[in-house]
Design a protein around this motif. Sequence first.
Motif, short mmCIF file in Angstrom:
data_model
loop_
_atom_site.label_atom_id
_atom_site.label_comp_id
_atom_site.label_asym_id
_atom_site.label_seq_id
_atom_site.Cartn_x
_atom_site.Cartn_y
_atom_site.Cartn_z
N SER A 190 1.94 22.89 2.55
CA SER A 190 2.13 24.31 1.61
C SER A 190 0.73 24.53 1.19
O SER A 190 -0.15 23.70 1.39
N ASP A 191 0.64 25.51 0.52
CA ASP A 191 -0.73 25.95 -0.31
C ASP A 191 -1.89 25.97 0.72
O ASP A 191 -2.87 25.32 0.52
N PHE A 192 -1.59 26.58 1.59
CA PHE A 192 -2.44 26.61 2.68
C PHE A 192 -4.09 27.37 2.33
O PHE A 192 -5.03 27.18 3.24
N ASN A 193 -4.27 27.85 1.24
CA ASN A 193 -5.56 28.41 0.69
C ASN A 193 -6.29 27.40 -0.10
O ASN A 193 -7.29 27.49 -0.72
N ASN A 194 -5.62 26.07 -0.42
CA ASN A 194 -5.83 25.03 -1.29
C ASN A 194 -6.34 23.60 -0.48
O ASN A 194 -5.54 23.59 0.55
N ASP A 195 -7.22 23.00 -0.86
CA ASP A 195 -7.34 21.60 -0.22
C ASP A 195 -6.09 20.68 -0.33
O ASP A 195 -5.71 20.88 -1.45
N GLY A 196 -5.66 19.77 0.39
CA GLY A 196 -4.79 18.78 0.08
C GLY A 196 -5.33 17.45 -0.37
O GLY A 196 -6.40 17.15 0.11
N TYR A 197 -4.46 16.73 -0.99
CA TYR A 197 -5.16 15.43 -1.34
C TYR A 197 -4.00 14.09 -1.17
O TYR A 197 -2.90 14.60 -1.46
N ILE A 198 -4.42 13.27 -0.67
CA ILE A 198 -3.79 11.89 -0.67
C ILE A 198 -4.12 10.95 -1.59
O ILE A 198 -5.36 10.58 -1.46
N ILE A 208 0.83 -1.07 0.14
CA ILE A 208 0.04 0.00 -0.03
C ILE A 208 0.97 1.20 -0.07
O ILE A 208 1.77 1.29 0.70
N PHE A 209 0.59 2.20 -0.91
CA PHE A 209 1.46 3.15 -1.04
C PHE A 209 0.78 4.42 -1.33
O PHE A 209 -0.56 4.43 -1.57
N PHE A 210 1.32 5.59 -0.79
CA PHE A 210 0.37 6.88 -0.75
C PHE A 210 1.44 8.15 -1.67
O PHE A 210 2.30 8.12 -1.64
N ARG A 211 0.58 8.98 -2.08
CA ARG A 211 1.07 10.12 -2.59
C ARG A 211 0.38 11.33 -1.89
O ARG A 211 -0.86 11.42 -2.37
N GLY A 212 1.08 12.35 -1.47
CA GLY A 212 0.28 13.38 -0.89
C GLY A 212 0.68 14.64 -1.83
O GLY A 212 1.83 14.82 -2.37
N GLU A 213 -0.46 15.55 -2.22
CA GLU A 213 -0.25 16.72 -3.02
C GLU A 213 -0.90 17.85 -2.25
O GLU A 213 -1.95 17.79 -1.78
N SER A 214 -0.30 18.98 -2.26
CA SER A 214 -0.97 20.24 -1.51
C SER A 214 -1.83 20.94 -2.05
O SER A 214 -2.58 21.81 -1.46
N ALA A 215 -2.42 20.47 -3.37
CA ALA A 215 -3.60 20.89 -4.15
C ALA A 215 -4.08 20.14 -5.01
O ALA A 215 -3.30 19.08 -5.40
N LEU A 216 -5.02 20.44 -5.77
CA LEU A 216 -5.55 19.61 -6.63
C LEU A 216 -4.98 19.76 -8.17
O LEU A 216 -5.14 20.90 -8.54
N LYS A 238 -5.30 22.28 7.64
CA LYS A 238 -3.98 22.09 7.05
C LYS A 238 -2.88 22.43 8.35
O LYS A 238 -1.88 21.59 8.64
N ARG A 239 -2.96 23.58 8.64
CA ARG A 239 -1.95 23.82 9.76
C ARG A 239 -2.26 23.32 11.06
O ARG A 239 -1.13 23.20 11.78
#
Length: 441
Positions: A167-175, A88-96, A400-401
């Motif tokens: 980062s990108d604190f004004n955008n939703d993050g995704y995993i 099982i692997f994961f990838r996190g991104e700070s915005a869409l 996020k914070r």
Amino acid sequence: MNSYFDDKYLDVEQALFPSRENAPKNDTKTNYYAVRDIQSVPDYLHAITDILSNRYIIGLDDHEITNFENAFTLPDGLKFKDMLNRGIFFRGESALYKYQMPGLFRNLGYVEHENDLIDEIEITSAEKLENRSLFDKLTIMQHYGSPTRILDITSNALIALYFAVSSDFNNDGYIYLLSAIQTEHDIKIKTPNDLEVIVKSVIGKLTFSQKELLSRCFDQYRDSDCDIREKISRIHVNDKKRDKIKNAVDKLYLLVEKEMKVTNVTIPINYMFGVNFVKPYRIDPRVEHQSSAFLIFGLEKLDVAQEITEERIQKDDELQDLNNLYKRAVEEEDYAIGGTAFKSSSQIKERKKEIFENSYISQIQEYVNHQVYRLSILYSPTFGDRRSGQARLRIKSKYKRQILDELALEGINGSMIYPDITHKIENIRNENSYIEYDDGN
């Protein structure tokens, strides 16, 4: 531009908390659940458990549960431990972002000059890369920002969460949650020394025209385990083209044999295509600290991209208007420099170039993105509900914070993720902003 893949993720932004879990099936007592936004590290881990154990709810009226699937049970006799063993692997991104893909495929120039990028880093960083395998070189290039054909993922869910919220604190993050268990083929986790990984690595050392030629000739046999050289004799092409194919294949074999330090290797056709999970060796502190893993991609459907691009050039209205304008100018013998024929001819070339660059790279991007999508874990949060699909976790920007602070308590911060001295100093300054530093003036 229409997509040739209907890739739609199921965004999971809440975790389910039942009043009672693991109740016997004959227990008819009413059970209730609460739905909570993912706003903390425990919520995030709970949501992952919901997805990986395929928890679902039957009966949603008034938040009453008639059956709650036990955690760590999966359909078709597949056990949770089996899933973990397969990876099982994961990838996190700070915005869409529109596409999940390696940096190489973000720009047509990178794709066309991939071999030049690798050659340049080998020359300019010869001492650091000495005695490294090509995949190791790609790993180092990737971690220091160079575009490659490998995509960063991690086996640590909290590391992915850090990348999503840091980062990108004004955008939703995704995993994104990735596994090979739901694909048509059993994609096993490879090591850098695996032949299939070596083949996909050295593809980057071929010229763009050689990659395009191999893609065009062998894509129809992409699932075959027949040796590439053996197949050449059966391909119906003229002698001139066969020589070009043979030269490209010979170079591929030479590069593979150089990597393996052997001769007379056999390379199945299917090793040039598709995607592999790779667990790298710990050649760099970042690899270890980030629990790094990678997806490596093979030939990128260059043949299909070319065909679709040519079709779009033929159907482009603006280009047809320019062609008609040019024809009328020729009929009127308007050949003067700066005249209609001269201008329209130049505009036709520019328009074809524009269509080619935009269409060609977008087709590659869609294909590569689809390979990631089909590795994403399926989830259906409610039984019989249409709301199901490849799941990804969504972290709302307002949390996020808070989550970043919680991760710091777990020791997951910039210094841990980026252990080099430059990042460590920067992180120390950021974490101790209450200290007044002397700027030396």
